[in-house]
Motif scaffolding. Structure first.
Motif, short mmCIF file in Angstrom:
data_model
loop_
_atom_site.label_atom_id
_atom_site.label_comp_id
_atom_site.label_asym_id
_atom_site.label_seq_id
_atom_site.Cartn_x
_atom_site.Cartn_y
_atom_site.Cartn_z
N GLU A 89 0.82 -1.13 -0.02
CA GLU A 89 0.08 -0.05 -0.02
C GLU A 89 1.03 1.36 -0.01
N GLU A 90 0.74 2.03 -0.91
CA GLU A 90 1.51 3.21 -1.15
C GLU A 90 0.87 4.39 -0.63
N TRP A 91 -0.50 4.46 -0.31
CA TRP A 91 -1.18 5.61 -0.03
C TRP A 91 -2.46 4.89 1.04
N ASP A 92 -3.12 5.70 1.67
CA ASP A 92 -4.10 5.31 2.73
C ASP A 92 -5.42 6.01 2.60
N GLU A 93 -5.27 7.29 2.33
CA GLU A 93 -6.70 8.23 2.19
C GLU A 93 -6.51 8.71 0.76
N PRO A 94 -6.90 8.43 -0.39
CA PRO A 94 -7.53 7.06 -0.48
C PRO A 94 -6.37 5.94 -0.43
N ALA A 106 -1.54 6.59 -10.80
CA ALA A 106 -2.06 6.46 -9.52
C ALA A 106 -3.65 6.34 -9.04
N ARG A 107 -4.37 7.46 -9.90
CA ARG A 107 -5.92 7.36 -9.77
C ARG A 107 -6.26 6.04 -10.12
N ASP A 108 -5.85 5.07 -11.13
CA ASP A 108 -6.24 3.93 -11.50
C ASP A 108 -5.86 2.81 -10.90
N ARG A 109 -5.02 3.02 -9.64
CA ARG A 109 -4.81 2.16 -8.49
C ARG A 109 -5.25 2.30 -7.07
N ILE A 110 -6.26 3.21 -7.20
CA ILE A 110 -7.03 3.33 -5.94
C ILE A 110 -7.93 2.33 -5.74
N LEU A 111 -8.03 1.80 -4.68
CA LEU A 111 -8.84 0.59 -4.23
C LEU A 111 -10.26 0.90 -3.64
N ALA A 112 -11.19 0.94 -4.39
CA ALA A 112 -12.70 1.51 -4.03
C ALA A 112 -13.19 0.70 -3.06
N ASP A 113 -12.99 -1.05 -2.89
CA ASP A 113 -13.56 -1.81 -2.21
C ASP A 113 -12.27 -2.51 -1.41
N THR A 114 -12.37 -1.72 -0.08
CA THR A 114 -11.24 -2.53 0.93
C THR A 114 -11.53 -3.75 1.16
N GLY A 115 -12.78 -4.41 1.06
CA GLY A 115 -13.00 -5.72 1.34
C GLY A 115 -12.10 -6.69 0.37
N GLU A 116 -11.84 -6.16 -0.58
CA GLU A 116 -11.11 -7.00 -1.71
C GLU A 116 -9.85 -7.65 -1.00
N VAL A 117 -9.11 -6.62 -0.15
CA VAL A 117 -7.88 -7.17 0.52
C VAL A 117 -8.38 -8.26 1.31
N VAL A 118 -9.25 -8.17 2.13
CA VAL A 118 -9.63 -9.33 3.04
C VAL A 118 -9.75 -10.47 1.95
N ARG A 119 -10.56 -10.47 0.93
CA ARG A 119 -10.73 -11.70 0.23
C ARG A 119 -9.44 -12.16 -0.42
N ARG A 168 -9.06 -1.66 10.31
CA ARG A 168 -9.84 -1.34 9.39
C ARG A 168 -11.01 -2.49 9.36
N PRO A 169 -12.35 -2.11 9.05
CA PRO A 169 -13.29 -3.04 9.19
C PRO A 169 -13.03 -4.41 8.47
N GLY A 170 -13.08 -5.51 9.25
CA GLY A 170 -13.01 -7.12 8.49
C GLY A 170 -11.81 -7.37 8.34
#
Length: 267
Positions: free
Chosen positions: A147-152, A182-195, A218-220
């Motif tokens: 992860e290179e940035w957190d917000e987003p 960078a804008r194309d590497r923004i993770l919209a669904d953080t649940g995908e990391v969990v999966r 982070r949730p989950g």
């Protein structure tokens, strides 16, 4: 004998500064980025005239450069202002390990130091090969989330994903790494990391300290193996997120050290 190539260079990012110092061509540099930390002596010797997305155009022009070197679309506005003022500008846009090696060679050729640049690039290639061989001997390959940035949340760029594989891991977002912006590497669904269940989480928040406790909360995310096992680590951005020699040497070594420790504990 007349010196070859540009004699007054402004480096708008760190990687040209690092390369030119490594080639013994630092006398050509008249200004650097304020984010430069490699080599340390550059900060003492050269005036700092730019950030990454902004620059002191008047101060740069006062240095009378005959070349400014920057990186990526993010510096397009700086480049446009300098070109309008009559300064020649080279904006590189390499995003891969091979691109970094080619960049070293091209910059060396630009300043008449082709032989030195070729030797430097070959040394980097030998180092990459040695790490790849060491990684091949590991008993297991972990799944790695970078992860290179957190917000987003922004996941790792291509050369980072490639270095993770060289170091012995598997990047969990290879399809994102292929995106150049960078804008194309923004993770919209953080649940995908969990999966995708990474075994190791690496943070490199450019310009600020990585906070593993915030990531773990982070949730989950408590269900992620890396969080469960306490495998949240920081690699400082100057050695991994600038597309220059630092990533191929210190950045790669830092990745391999984390991955090798994980693999050996789970052998």
């Amino acid at each position: 004998m007349t010196a070859c190539g540009p004699q007054r260079i402004v480096c708008l990012t760190e990687e040209p500064t690092e390369v030119l110092y490594a080639l013994g061509e630092q006398h050509r540099i008249v200004g650097i980025s304020g984010f430069t930390v490699r080599p340390p002596r550059a900060r003492r010797e050269k005036p700092k005239v730019s950030a990454f997305t902004s620059a002191k155009i008047d101060e740069i022009l006062a240095l009378e450069p005959n070349l400014a070197i920057g990186f990526s679309d993010i510096q397009a506005d700086i480049a446009r202002a300098l070109v309008a003022a009559g300064v020649e500008v080279w904006i590189s846009n390499h995003r891969s390990v091979e691109g970094i090696l080619d960049y070293i060679r091209r910059l060396g050729a630009l300043v008449g130091a082709s032989d030195g640049a070729e030797a430097y690039a070959r040394r980097a290639e030998a180092h990459i090969a040695a790490v790849r061989a060491a990684a091949a001997a590991l008993p297991r390959r972990p799944r790695v989330y970078f992860e290179e940035w957190d917000e987003p949340i922004i996941v790792g760029i291509r050369w980072v994903a490639e270095l993770i594989r060289i170091a012995g891991g598997e990047d969990v977002f290879p399809e994102c790494a292929a995106a150049p912006l960078a804008r194309d590497r923004i993770l919209a669904d953080t649940g995908e990391v969990v999966r995708r269940a990474p075994d190791i989480i690496i943070g490199s928040w450019c310009g600020k300290r990585f906070r593993p406790e915030r990531v773990a909360a982070r949730p989950g995310w408590s269900a992620i193996p890396a969080v469960r096992d306490g495998e949240l680590h920081e690699i400082k951005s100057p050695i991994i997120l600038q597309p220059g020699p630092a990533a191929l040497f210190d950045g790669l070594d830092a990745l391999h050290a984390l991955i090798a420790r994980w693999a050996q504990r789970r052998a």
